[in-house]
Motif scaffolding. Structure first.
Motif, PDB file in Angstrom:
ATOM      1  N   GLU A 492      -3.655  25.562  18.647  1.00  0.00           N
ATOM      2  CA  GLU A 492      -2.916  23.849  19.725  1.00  0.00           C
ATOM      3  C   GLU A 492      -3.126  23.732  21.135  1.00  0.00           C
ATOM      4  O   GLU A 492      -2.536  24.668  21.445  1.00  0.00           O
ATOM      5  N   GLY A 493      -3.379  23.341  21.581  1.00  0.00           N
ATOM      6  CA  GLY A 493      -3.647  23.573  22.867  1.00  0.00           C
ATOM      7  C   GLY A 493      -3.029  21.708  23.705  1.00  0.00           C
ATOM      8  O   GLY A 493      -2.280  21.366  22.706  1.00  0.00           O
ATOM      9  N   LYS A 494      -3.813  21.271  24.649  1.00  0.00           N
ATOM     10  CA  LYS A 494      -3.105  19.676  25.076  1.00  0.00           C
ATOM     11  C   LYS A 494      -3.349  18.695  24.755  1.00  0.00           C
ATOM     12  O   LYS A 494      -3.100  17.539  24.492  1.00  0.00           O
ATOM     13  N   GLU A 495      -4.780  18.645  23.530  1.00  0.00           N
ATOM     14  CA  GLU A 495      -5.480  18.055  23.027  1.00  0.00           C
ATOM     15  C   GLU A 495      -4.498  17.790  21.598  1.00  0.00           C
ATOM     16  O   GLU A 495      -4.002  18.649  21.243  1.00  0.00           O
ATOM     17  N   ASP A 496      -4.339  17.074  21.074  1.00  0.00           N
ATOM     18  CA  ASP A 496      -3.223  16.573  19.947  1.00  0.00           C
ATOM     19  C   ASP A 496      -4.496  16.589  18.540  1.00  0.00           C
ATOM     20  O   ASP A 496      -5.148  16.963  18.764  1.00  0.00           O
ATOM     21  N   TRP A 497      -3.769  17.312  17.325  1.00  0.00           N
ATOM     22  CA  TRP A 497      -5.335  17.874  16.572  1.00  0.00           C
ATOM     23  C   TRP A 497      -5.932  16.039  16.216  1.00  0.00           C
ATOM     24  O   TRP A 497      -6.864  16.817  15.836  1.00  0.00           O
ATOM     25  N   GLU A 498      -5.622  15.503  16.178  1.00  0.00           N
ATOM     26  CA  GLU A 498      -6.548  14.221  15.860  1.00  0.00           C
ATOM     27  C   GLU A 498      -7.453  14.229  16.898  1.00  0.00           C
ATOM     28  O   GLU A 498      -8.772  14.047  16.954  1.00  0.00           O
ATOM     29  N   GLU A 499      -7.532  14.166  18.311  1.00  0.00           N
ATOM     30  CA  GLU A 499      -8.473  14.587  19.075  1.00  0.00           C
ATOM     31  C   GLU A 499      -9.441  15.870  18.668  1.00  0.00           C
ATOM     32  O   GLU A 499     -10.410  15.419  19.326  1.00  0.00           O
ATOM     33  N   ARG A 500      -8.492  16.537  18.621  1.00  0.00           N
ATOM     34  CA  ARG A 500      -9.448  17.933  18.612  1.00  0.00           C
ATOM     35  C   ARG A 500     -10.650  17.626  17.237  1.00  0.00           C
ATOM     36  O   ARG A 500     -11.244  18.371  17.568  1.00  0.00           O
ATOM     37  N   ILE A 501      -9.757  16.988  16.738  1.00  0.00           N
ATOM     38  CA  ILE A 501     -11.173  16.747  15.261  1.00  0.00           C
ATOM     39  C   ILE A 501     -12.171  15.852  15.586  1.00  0.00           C
ATOM     40  O   ILE A 501     -12.629  16.435  15.293  1.00  0.00           O
ATOM     41  N   MET A 502     -11.921  14.526  16.234  1.00  0.00           N
ATOM     42  CA  MET A 502     -12.504  13.915  16.871  1.00  0.00           C
ATOM     43  C   MET A 502     -14.071  14.948  17.637  1.00  0.00           C
ATOM     44  O   MET A 502     -14.801  13.993  17.849  1.00  0.00           O
ATOM     45  N   MET A 503     -13.179  15.635  18.178  1.00  0.00           N
ATOM     46  CA  MET A 503     -14.367  15.714  19.810  1.00  0.00           C
ATOM     47  C   MET A 503     -15.033  17.209  18.847  1.00  0.00           C
ATOM     48  O   MET A 503     -16.399  17.157  18.992  1.00  0.00           O
TER      49      MET A 503
END
Length: 560
Positions: A492-503
């Motif tokens: 888990e980084g600076k992006e939230d989970w949903e943002e990570r999925i989209m990326m």
């Protein structure tokens, strides 16, 4: 040990420790007094051991009347407020009435001051907080405060100071921040006889930034167009932010001001960094000078003796205001990076030595006031190494990274679909089982609902097995298993989970580097890139496109 009343000198030393942590603290308090006195010129001189030996602040402010000079060094004396109600309308930098008292408690202090109404100035010398000499001395209107032998009477405090170089750096940081906050004031800083900073006092923030950070950085700054209240109505956000092409490895270049007071507020720093999300690479931070102007009733500055922390009545609203102002500026003003200078150095190949090399200098942008919100209309010329699209624009030659560009397009599509709850889903003919490690299993179990929002319908099936029934349509013909593995293995980084999925969906569904494209496919990709809000970077912050300006090309071919 019995309860006892502390000696007044002990009380003074304890109080001074809250205000005067290091030489830079003294400079901060004295510079704030100069600015509150309406000074248009402030000079800071530092001599010996990082300011421990001597600090001097000279200004041309209003000065202190002769009959009030001694009173200024008494505790809880100030000209900034008169009653508790004044705290609700406070716009001055100082107000607590502790700074001069605290400085005098831990150092030797000399002050020479004069008002415009006085023929001759006043002189006062203090040691350990006690007046040892007083008199008259000639001076033009303003104040000079000299602080010597800091912490000599508190040797334990000296042990906690860093090297002279580090302490000088902290002092330079204080002066630089206030120079940025007050560009209409001419600041000068000299350290051990060397002039370190001199600002013009022109009133233009860009001029001050050029002196503080250098011309190259200043040329890459974007001006925030007073976003927030309309017609000067508060709250309002102003300042300048760096184009994504310039960035730093730490947050030291983010200056936050509240009513031009330099403050530390982690949430506002986060607001600035969130606005750059998807525009900067991992571990990179922006350059920014952001001032939030709001009614004094909306902010409490009386939190800590150093006055470096503030509390907002509605912190969420201020966070949103800052984030929106910075993001809008980035979207509207960020130009496509230009390879402004290409220096090619050829070396004749010799036996056993390398072949010719080419050196590319860093890209630089034109002055930030020139908006370039979107891509111009481009004409496709061809494809280079099955990875880069070559296109012609009205102002030069463009190179487009096909994977990074398509990744940005996909990311915006996914975000739009999720916003309108219209994610396209592909059902699998038969459910597919996937196995997860204990760590992956825990992450997956808690995120099944989040994944479902993006088209992954996954169910537990045994101790460490899961059934995948549907996947996002964008990944149906791709290796969606690899995408899931990468998601579950990533910390888990600076992006939230949903943002990570989209990326990750965008990355795994995008055209790959090395993929041959037809003319129509290249044309369609560029047309889609022209439609996104920020075409310049992929979601990870890598550039999608660079430009070779026509003028630069002409110079390289000797056609100027």
């Amino acid at each position: 040990m019995p309860i006892r009343v502390l000696d007044p000198q002990v009380i003074s030393r304890i109080a001074a420790g809250e205000v005067v942590e290091r030489p830079a603290s003294v400079v901060k308090e004295l510079v704030e007094n100069s600015l509150d006195a309406g000074a248009t010129q402030v000079s800071v001189e530092v001599r010996g051991e990082g300011g421990v030996n001597q600090l001097r602040v000279i200004d041309n402010g209003s000065g202190i009347p002769s009959d009030e000079v001694e009173l200024a060094f008494a505790r809880y004396t100030t000209s900034k407020i008169a009653s508790l109600d004044d705290l609700g309308s406070l716009l001055s930098l100082g107000f607590r009435g502790e700074a001069l008292f605290s400085i005098a408690a831990v150092a030797e202090v000399d002050i020479v001051t004069c008002t415009a109404d006085e023929v001759i100035g006043s002189y006062l010398s203090l040691k350990g907080g006690e007046v040892i000499n007083r008199g008259s001395q000639g001076r033009s209107p303003g104040t000079t405060v000299t602080v010597s032998h800091l912490f000599r009477r508190v040797p334990a405090r000296l042990k906690f100071l860093k090297s002279p170089t580090t302490e000088n750096s902290h002092i330079a940081n204080v002066v630089s921040r206030y120079a940025l906050a007050f560009p209409e004031v001419r600041f000068r800083l000299s350290i051990d006889g060397r002039e370190t900073l001199r600002t013009p006092g022109s009133g233009r923030l860009l001029d001050t930034m050029a002196k503080v950070y250098g011309l190259e950085l200043a040329q890459n700054m974007l001006e925030i167009k007073s976003q927030g209240g309309k017609g000067g109505v508060l709250p309002m956000v102003t300042g300048m932010i760096g184009s994504p092409v310039i960035n730093r490895s730490n947050r030291d270049y983010i200056s936050l001001l509240v009513n031009r007071r330099w403050v530390g507020n982690r949430r506002l720093v986060w607001a600035v960094e969130q606005a750059y999300h998807g525009l900067l690479g991992v571990g990179k931070h922006p350059v920014a000078v952001v001032n939030v102007s709001l009614s004094p009733q909306e902010v409490d500055v009386n939190i800590h003796p150093t006055k470096a922390e503030v509390k907002f009545r509605d912190e969420g609203a201020v966070f949103s205001l800052v984030q929106r102002a910075v993001r809008n500026t980035l979207v509207e003003l960020t130009p496509v990076p230009e390879i402004s200078k290409l220096a090619t150095t050829y070396r004749i190949a010799e036996p056993g030595r390398g072949i010719s090399t080419a050196t590319y200098l860093s890209p630089s942008l034109p002055l930030a006031q020139t908006p370039a919100a979107s891509l111009p209309v481009l004409r496709i010329i061809g494809q280079f190494r099955s990875s880069y699209i070559i296109a012609e624009g009205p102002d030069g030659l463009y190179l487009i990274d096909q994977h990074a560009a398509h990744e940005r397009i996909r990311f915006e599509q996914i975000k739009e679909q999720r916003l309108h709850r219209q994610v396209e889903v592909q059902g699998l003919l038969e459910p597919v089982t996937i196995e997860a490690s204990p760590q992956q299993k825990e992450r997956l179990r808690t995120r099944l609902d989040n994944l479902a929002e993006f088209g992954f319908v996954i169910e537990p099936f045994g101790e460490k097995t899961f059934l995948v029934r549907t996947v996002p349509a964008l990944l149906a013909a791709r290796d969606w298993r690899a995408m899931l593995r990468e998601l579950l293995d990533s910390a888990e980084g600076k992006e939230d989970w949903e943002e990570r999925i989209m990326m990750l969906i965008a990355c795994h569904s995008a055209i790959r580097a090395g993929q041959l494209l037809s003319d129509s496919e290249m044309d369609e990709l560029v047309r889609q890139l022209e439609q996104v809000a920020i075409p310049n970077t992929c979601p990870h912050g890598r550039p999608t496109i660079i430009r070779f300006g026509l003028g630069q090309l002409n110079r390289e071919f000797g056609r100027t």
